[in-house]
Write a protein that holds these residues in place. Sequence first.
Motif, PDB file in Angstrom:
ATOM      1  N   SER A 126       0.824  -1.210   0.000  1.00  0.00           N
ATOM      2  CA  SER A 126       0.000   0.000   0.000  1.00  0.00           C
ATOM      3  C   SER A 126       0.861   1.264   0.000  1.00  0.00           C
ATOM      4  O   SER A 126       0.514   2.254  -0.657  1.00  0.00           O
ATOM      5  CB  SER A 126      -0.965   0.001   1.187  1.00  0.00           C
ATOM      6  OG  SER A 126      -0.261  -0.022   2.395  1.00  0.00           O
ATOM      7  N   ALA A 127       1.983   1.242   0.687  1.00  0.00           N
ATOM      8  CA  ALA A 127       2.874   2.409   0.661  1.00  0.00           C
ATOM      9  C   ALA A 127       3.470   2.609  -0.724  1.00  0.00           C
ATOM     10  O   ALA A 127       3.600   3.742  -1.194  1.00  0.00           O
ATOM     11  CB  ALA A 127       3.981   2.246   1.696  1.00  0.00           C
ATOM     12  N   SER A 128       3.794   1.510  -1.389  1.00  0.00           N
ATOM     13  CA  SER A 128       4.315   1.630  -2.746  1.00  0.00           C
ATOM     14  C   SER A 128       3.249   2.165  -3.692  1.00  0.00           C
ATOM     15  O   SER A 128       3.529   3.015  -4.541  1.00  0.00           O
ATOM     16  CB  SER A 128       4.820   0.271  -3.225  1.00  0.00           C
ATOM     17  OG  SER A 128       5.345   0.379  -4.515  1.00  0.00           O
ATOM     18  N   LEU A 129       2.032   1.678  -3.558  1.00  0.00           N
ATOM     19  CA  LEU A 129       0.942   2.193  -4.397  1.00  0.00           C
ATOM     20  C   LEU A 129       0.680   3.669  -4.122  1.00  0.00           C
ATOM     21  O   LEU A 129       0.454   4.447  -5.047  1.00  0.00           O
ATOM     22  CB  LEU A 129      -0.330   1.383  -4.172  1.00  0.00           C
ATOM     23  CG  LEU A 129      -0.368   0.008  -4.817  1.00  0.00           C
ATOM     24  CD1 LEU A 129      -1.602  -0.758  -4.378  1.00  0.00           C
ATOM     25  CD2 LEU A 129      -0.322   0.129  -6.322  1.00  0.00           C
ATOM     26  N   LEU A 130       0.713   4.052  -2.857  1.00  0.00           N
ATOM     27  CA  LEU A 130       0.538   5.455  -2.512  1.00  0.00           C
ATOM     28  C   LEU A 130       1.625   6.305  -3.152  1.00  0.00           C
ATOM     29  O   LEU A 130       1.357   7.365  -3.713  1.00  0.00           O
ATOM     30  CB  LEU A 130       0.555   5.632  -0.987  1.00  0.00           C
ATOM     31  CG  LEU A 130       0.514   7.061  -0.480  1.00  0.00           C
ATOM     32  CD1 LEU A 130      -0.854   7.670  -0.740  1.00  0.00           C
ATOM     33  CD2 LEU A 130       0.841   7.117   0.992  1.00  0.00           C
ATOM     34  N   ASN A 131       2.845   5.821  -3.099  1.00  0.00           N
ATOM     35  CA  ASN A 131       3.961   6.550  -3.693  1.00  0.00           C
ATOM     36  C   ASN A 131       3.774   6.700  -5.197  1.00  0.00           C
ATOM     37  O   ASN A 131       3.929   7.788  -5.741  1.00  0.00           O
ATOM     38  CB  ASN A 131       5.277   5.841  -3.385  1.00  0.00           C
ATOM     39  CG  ASN A 131       6.464   6.556  -3.988  1.00  0.00           C
ATOM     40  OD1 ASN A 131       6.599   7.762  -3.855  1.00  0.00           O
ATOM     41  ND2 ASN A 131       7.319   5.818  -4.651  1.00  0.00           N
ATOM     42  N   TRP A 132       3.441   5.621  -5.887  1.00  0.00           N
ATOM     43  CA  TRP A 132       3.360   5.663  -7.339  1.00  0.00           C
ATOM     44  C   TRP A 132       2.093   6.338  -7.841  1.00  0.00           C
ATOM     45  O   TRP A 132       2.113   6.976  -8.886  1.00  0.00           O
ATOM     46  CB  TRP A 132       3.475   4.259  -7.923  1.00  0.00           C
ATOM     47  CG  TRP A 132       4.870   3.770  -7.864  1.00  0.00           C
ATOM     48  CD1 TRP A 132       5.422   2.967  -6.919  1.00  0.00           C
ATOM     49  CD2 TRP A 132       5.925   4.098  -8.753  1.00  0.00           C
ATOM     50  NE1 TRP A 132       6.743   2.775  -7.175  1.00  0.00           N
ATOM     51  CE2 TRP A 132       7.082   3.452  -8.309  1.00  0.00           C
ATOM     52  CE3 TRP A 132       6.004   4.873  -9.905  1.00  0.00           C
ATOM     53  CZ2 TRP A 132       8.294   3.554  -8.954  1.00  0.00           C
ATOM     54  CZ3 TRP A 132       7.223   4.960 -10.549  1.00  0.00           C
ATOM     55  CH2 TRP A 132       8.339   4.310 -10.076  1.00  0.00           C
ATOM     56  N   LEU A 133       0.991   6.179  -7.153  1.00  0.00           N
ATOM     57  CA  LEU A 133      -0.260   6.735  -7.663  1.00  0.00           C
ATOM     58  C   LEU A 133      -0.512   8.175  -7.223  1.00  0.00           C
ATOM     59  O   LEU A 133      -1.117   8.946  -7.956  1.00  0.00           O
ATOM     60  CB  LEU A 133      -1.447   5.866  -7.219  1.00  0.00           C
ATOM     61  CG  LEU A 133      -1.492   4.475  -7.831  1.00  0.00           C
ATOM     62  CD1 LEU A 133      -2.628   3.682  -7.239  1.00  0.00           C
ATOM     63  CD2 LEU A 133      -1.604   4.560  -9.328  1.00  0.00           C
ATOM     64  N   VAL A 134      -0.044   8.538  -6.041  1.00  0.00           N
ATOM     65  CA  VAL A 134      -0.338   9.867  -5.532  1.00  0.00           C
ATOM     66  C   VAL A 134       0.886  10.771  -5.603  1.00  0.00           C
ATOM     67  O   VAL A 134       0.851  11.831  -6.222  1.00  0.00           O
ATOM     68  CB  VAL A 134      -0.861   9.782  -4.085  1.00  0.00           C
ATOM     69  CG1 VAL A 134      -1.108  11.161  -3.521  1.00  0.00           C
ATOM     70  CG2 VAL A 134      -2.132   8.953  -4.025  1.00  0.00           C
ATOM     71  N   LEU A 135       1.969  10.364  -4.990  1.00  0.00           N
ATOM     72  CA  LEU A 135       3.110  11.253  -4.870  1.00  0.00           C
ATOM     73  C   LEU A 135       3.841  11.461  -6.195  1.00  0.00           C
ATOM     74  O   LEU A 135       4.229  12.575  -6.516  1.00  0.00           O
ATOM     75  CB  LEU A 135       4.081  10.707  -3.816  1.00  0.00           C
ATOM     76  CG  LEU A 135       3.495  10.550  -2.414  1.00  0.00           C
ATOM     77  CD1 LEU A 135       4.514   9.944  -1.474  1.00  0.00           C
ATOM     78  CD2 LEU A 135       3.003  11.880  -1.893  1.00  0.00           C
ATOM     79  N   VAL A 136       4.029  10.401  -6.981  1.00  0.00           N
ATOM     80  CA  VAL A 136       4.754  10.540  -8.246  1.00  0.00           C
ATOM     81  C   VAL A 136       3.944  11.338  -9.261  1.00  0.00           C
ATOM     82  O   VAL A 136       4.481  12.093 -10.050  1.00  0.00           O
ATOM     83  CB  VAL A 136       5.134   9.152  -8.806  1.00  0.00           C
ATOM     84  CG1 VAL A 136       5.696   9.249 -10.197  1.00  0.00           C
ATOM     85  CG2 VAL A 136       6.138   8.483  -7.872  1.00  0.00           C
ATOM     86  N   SER A 137       2.616  11.201  -9.222  1.00  0.00           N
ATOM     87  CA  SER A 137       1.796  11.920 -10.197  1.00  0.00           C
ATOM     88  C   SER A 137       1.792  13.428  -9.956  1.00  0.00           C
ATOM     89  O   SER A 137       1.432  14.191 -10.841  1.00  0.00           O
ATOM     90  CB  SER A 137       0.367  11.374 -10.174  1.00  0.00           C
ATOM     91  OG  SER A 137      -0.232  11.622  -8.918  1.00  0.00           O
ATOM     92  N   TYR A 138       2.175  13.897  -8.767  1.00  0.00           N
ATOM     93  CA  TYR A 138       2.210  15.328  -8.478  1.00  0.00           C
ATOM     94  C   TYR A 138       3.553  15.958  -8.744  1.00  0.00           C
ATOM     95  O   TYR A 138       3.722  17.148  -8.615  1.00  0.00           O
ATOM     96  CB  TYR A 138       1.812  15.593  -7.031  1.00  0.00           C
ATOM     97  CG  TYR A 138       0.332  15.397  -6.794  1.00  0.00           C
ATOM     98  CD1 TYR A 138      -0.590  16.191  -7.438  1.00  0.00           C
ATOM     99  CD2 TYR A 138      -0.113  14.383  -5.976  1.00  0.00           C
ATOM    100  CE1 TYR A 138      -1.959  16.001  -7.240  1.00  0.00           C
ATOM    101  CE2 TYR A 138      -1.466  14.189  -5.756  1.00  0.00           C
ATOM    102  CZ  TYR A 138      -2.367  15.006  -6.401  1.00  0.00           C
ATOM    103  OH  TYR A 138      -3.708  14.810  -6.211  1.00  0.00           O
ATOM    104  N   LYS A 139       4.556  15.164  -9.112  1.00  0.00           N
ATOM    105  CA  LYS A 139       5.887  15.722  -9.359  1.00  0.00           C
ATOM    106  C   LYS A 139       5.979  16.360 -10.702  1.00  0.00           C
ATOM    107  O   LYS A 139       5.398  16.092 -11.643  1.00  0.00           O
ATOM    108  CB  LYS A 139       6.951  14.641  -9.226  1.00  0.00           C
ATOM    109  CG  LYS A 139       7.176  14.254  -7.802  1.00  0.00           C
ATOM    110  CD  LYS A 139       8.301  13.276  -7.689  1.00  0.00           C
ATOM    111  CE  LYS A 139       8.546  12.906  -6.236  1.00  0.00           C
ATOM    112  NZ  LYS A 139       9.595  11.993  -6.055  1.00  0.00           N
TER     113      LYS A 139
END
Length: 139
Positions: A126-139
């Motif tokens: 879930s942390a990896s999904l959060l990173n890839w779906l939420v945090l990476v998309s805002y960069k």
Amino acid sequence: MLRVLLAFIGLSTGIVVGNAAGAFIALLGVVPRLAQISDTDEKIPLYEWILILSMTMFSFIFFSDFSFKFNKYLSIISGLFFGTFVGLFASALAEVLNVIPVLSRKMEITEYIPFLIISILLGKVSASLLNWLVLVSYK
């Protein structure tokens, strides 16, 4: 001259950190232990080369402006793969260090070990999904 000095310091520091990470993984025997568990002992040199090349590749990617422009669905798939890798790596590290058995005996929760392992796995995914779906998309 200052840029050359900074580049040299950065390269030297990267080499030291990379060697320390490699030594840490080698000292713990994570690769041979995973090969032993999966009954693929003959593939250890391949695993080591893959580990070296992937660490080098992702170091260059991290410090460059390169970005994977994944759509949402491909991000979910890659997040599952990365989460699985991180979960397996964390589980292997915990097994090598005997963290889970020692922790479960100290906390007197030995009958809940399967739930502990599953919760670690789900947390990493879930942390990896959060990173890839939420945090990476805002960069």
